[in-house]
Scaffold this motif. Structure first.
Motif, short mmCIF file in Angstrom:
data_model
loop_
_atom_site.label_atom_id
_atom_site.label_comp_id
_atom_site.label_asym_id
_atom_site.label_seq_id
_atom_site.Cartn_x
_atom_site.Cartn_y
_atom_site.Cartn_z
N PRO A 1 -55.38 51.20 12.34
CA PRO A 1 -54.64 50.81 13.54
C PRO A 1 -53.82 51.94 14.17
CG PRO A 1 -53.58 49.93 11.59
CD PRO A 1 -54.87 50.53 11.14
N GLU A 2 -53.47 52.94 13.39
CA GLU A 2 -52.70 54.06 13.93
C GLU A 2 -53.57 55.02 14.74
OE1 GLU A 2 -54.25 55.00 9.93
OE2 GLU A 2 -53.10 53.32 10.68
N TRP A 3 -54.90 54.79 14.72
CA TRP A 3 -55.84 55.63 15.46
C TRP A 3 -56.62 54.77 16.44
CZ3 TRP A 3 -55.66 60.73 15.41
CH2 TRP A 3 -55.04 61.34 14.33
N PRO A 4 -56.16 54.66 17.68
CA PRO A 4 -56.96 53.91 18.67
C PRO A 4 -58.37 54.49 18.73
CG PRO A 4 -54.80 54.47 19.56
CD PRO A 4 -54.93 55.20 18.25
N LEU A 5 -59.34 53.62 18.84
CA LEU A 5 -60.75 54.01 18.78
C LEU A 5 -61.08 55.18 19.70
CD1 LEU A 5 -63.34 53.12 17.31
CD2 LEU A 5 -63.86 51.72 19.31
N GLU A 6 -60.57 55.15 20.93
CA GLU A 6 -60.89 56.22 21.88
C GLU A 6 -60.21 57.54 21.53
OE1 GLU A 6 -57.42 53.89 23.18
OE2 GLU A 6 -59.46 53.29 22.75
N GLN A 7 -59.23 57.51 20.62
CA GLN A 7 -58.56 58.74 20.20
C GLN A 7 -59.16 59.35 18.94
OE1 GLN A 7 -54.31 58.24 20.00
NE2 GLN A 7 -54.16 57.65 22.15
N ILE A 8 -60.03 58.60 18.27
CA ILE A 8 -60.73 59.14 17.10
C ILE A 8 -61.77 60.13 17.60
CG2 ILE A 8 -62.25 58.57 15.16
CD1 ILE A 8 -60.87 55.81 15.06
N ALA A 9 -61.87 61.27 16.96
CA ALA A 9 -62.87 62.27 17.36
C ALA A 9 -64.25 61.63 17.42
CB ALA A 9 -62.87 63.43 16.36
N ILE A 10 -65.04 62.03 18.41
CA ILE A 10 -66.36 61.42 18.62
C ILE A 10 -67.22 61.52 17.35
CG2 ILE A 10 -68.50 61.48 19.96
CD1 ILE A 10 -66.88 62.49 22.33
N ILE A 11 -67.17 62.65 16.68
CA ILE A 11 -67.94 62.81 15.43
C ILE A 11 -67.48 61.79 14.42
CG2 ILE A 11 -68.18 64.31 13.39
CD1 ILE A 11 -70.08 65.20 15.50
N ASP A 12 -66.17 61.71 14.18
CA ASP A 12 -65.64 60.79 13.17
C ASP A 12 -65.96 59.34 13.51
OD1 ASP A 12 -64.63 63.09 12.05
OD2 ASP A 12 -62.54 62.65 12.53
N ARG A 13 -65.81 59.00 14.78
CA ARG A 13 -66.08 57.63 15.22
C ARG A 13 -67.53 57.25 14.93
NH1 ARG A 13 -63.79 57.74 20.39
NH2 ARG A 13 -65.65 58.61 21.31
N ASN A 14 -68.45 58.16 15.18
CA ASN A 14 -69.86 57.84 14.97
C ASN A 14 -70.28 57.96 13.52
OD1 ASN A 14 -71.10 57.04 17.61
ND2 ASN A 14 -69.90 58.82 18.19
N VAL A 15 -69.65 58.82 12.74
CA VAL A 15 -69.88 58.83 11.29
C VAL A 15 -69.44 57.48 10.72
CG1 VAL A 15 -69.15 59.82 9.09
CG2 VAL A 15 -69.75 61.34 10.98
N LEU A 16 -68.29 57.00 11.17
CA LEU A 16 -67.81 55.69 10.71
C LEU A 16 -68.77 54.57 11.12
CD1 LEU A 16 -63.98 55.97 11.38
CD2 LEU A 16 -65.11 55.78 9.14
N ARG A 17 -69.28 54.63 12.32
CA ARG A 17 -70.21 53.60 12.79
C ARG A 17 -71.46 53.56 11.91
NH1 ARG A 17 -69.36 54.95 19.20
NH2 ARG A 17 -67.66 53.47 19.57
N ILE A 18 -72.00 54.72 11.61
CA ILE A 18 -73.18 54.80 10.74
C ILE A 18 -72.83 54.28 9.35
CG2 ILE A 18 -74.80 56.37 9.60
CD1 ILE A 18 -74.46 58.19 12.16
N GLY A 19 -71.73 54.77 8.79
CA GLY A 19 -71.33 54.37 7.45
C GLY A 19 -71.05 52.88 7.35
N LEU A 20 -70.35 52.33 8.34
CA LEU A 20 -70.05 50.89 8.32
C LEU A 20 -71.30 50.05 8.50
CD1 LEU A 20 -66.66 50.86 10.23
CD2 LEU A 20 -67.05 50.15 7.85
N PHE A 21 -72.21 50.49 9.35
CA PHE A 21 -73.46 49.75 9.48
C PHE A 21 -74.16 49.70 8.14
CE2 PHE A 21 -78.06 50.00 9.62
CZ PHE A 21 -78.31 48.70 9.99
N GLU A 22 -74.31 50.86 7.49
CA GLU A 22 -75.03 50.89 6.22
C GLU A 22 -74.27 50.10 5.14
OE1 GLU A 22 -78.06 54.37 5.80
OE2 GLU A 22 -76.02 55.20 5.76
N LEU A 23 -72.97 50.20 5.15
CA LEU A 23 -72.16 49.51 4.15
C LEU A 23 -72.21 47.99 4.31
CD1 LEU A 23 -70.05 49.82 1.85
CD2 LEU A 23 -68.30 49.96 3.63
N LEU A 24 -72.17 47.50 5.54
CA LEU A 24 -72.02 46.07 5.78
C LEU A 24 -73.31 45.34 6.15
CD1 LEU A 24 -68.70 46.20 7.82
CD2 LEU A 24 -68.99 45.57 5.40
N TYR A 25 -74.22 46.01 6.83
CA TYR A 25 -75.35 45.29 7.42
C TYR A 25 -76.72 45.73 6.91
CZ TYR A 25 -71.63 44.03 10.67
OH TYR A 25 -70.46 43.60 11.21
#
Length: 146
Positions: A71-95
Motif C-alpha cells: 500500500p505504500e507504493w501506488p501501482l503507478e509509482q512502482i517501476a515498470i519493470i518491478d510492476r510487470n515482474v510482479l504481474r508475471i510472478g503473481l499470475f504464476e503463483l496464483l493462477y
C-alpha cells in the motif's frame, strides 16, 4: 539460459513495452517480435503465450493484490519493470498450473528476473510482495483443511 527463464524474459520485455505505452501498443505483435528477436529457438513459445494471456485475463485482480500488499507504493509509482515482474510472478503463483510451475519456482524466477532487469532493491521488493501473497494463500489452505 533455460528456455522457461528465457520465455519469462520475453514476456517481461513485451509487457514492459505494452505498459510503457499505456496499453496502446498491440501486445500480440510485441510478443511475436520479441520471440523472433530474443528467442528464435525457444522450444515452448506456447509457454510465453500462456503467461501473457493469464496476466492480461487477471490483470485487474493482480493489480489489486499488488495495491493491497504494497500500500505504500501506488501501482503507478512502482517501476515498470518491478510492476510487470510482479504481474508475471503473481499470475504464476496464483493462477498457473501448480504442476507446471510450483509456487516456489514462480517466486524464485520472479526474484531472478528482478535481479537481472530491475533496480538494486527490486529483488527484495518482489520477494516481499510474492512472499506475503504466498504466506496468505498457505494460511488460507490451512484454514480450509480444518
Amino acid at each position: 539460459m533455460a528456455t522457461r527463464h528465457l520465455a519469462r524474459t520475453i514476456v517481461l520485455q513485451s509487457l514492459y513495452e505494452w505498459d510503457f505505452y499505456k496499453h496502446e501498443s498491440d501486445l500480440p505483435s510485441l510478443i511475436e517480435r520479441n520471440i523472433k528477436e530474443y528467442g528464435p529457438g525457444i522450444d515452448e513459445p506456447d509457454f510465453v503465450w500462456r503467461i501473457v494471456k493469464g496476466v492480461i485475463e487477471h490483470l485487474s485482480e493482480i493489480d489489486a493484490i499488488i495495491t493491497r500488499v504494497a500500500p505504500e507504493w501506488p501501482l503507478e509509482q512502482i517501476a515498470i519493470i518491478d510492476r510487470n515482474v510482479l504481474r508475471i510472478g503473481l499470475f504464476e503463483l496464483l493462477y498457473a498450473d501448480k504442476n507446471e510451475v510450483p509456487p516456489k519456482v514462480a517466486i524464485n524466477e520472479a526474484i531472478e528476473i528482478a535481479k537481472n532487469y530491475g533496480g538494486q532493491n527490486s529483488p527484495k521488493f518482489v520477494n516481499g510482495v510474492l512472499g506475503t501473497v504466498f504466506r496468505e494463500t498457505e494460511e488460507r489452505k490451512g484454514k480450509d483443511q480444518v
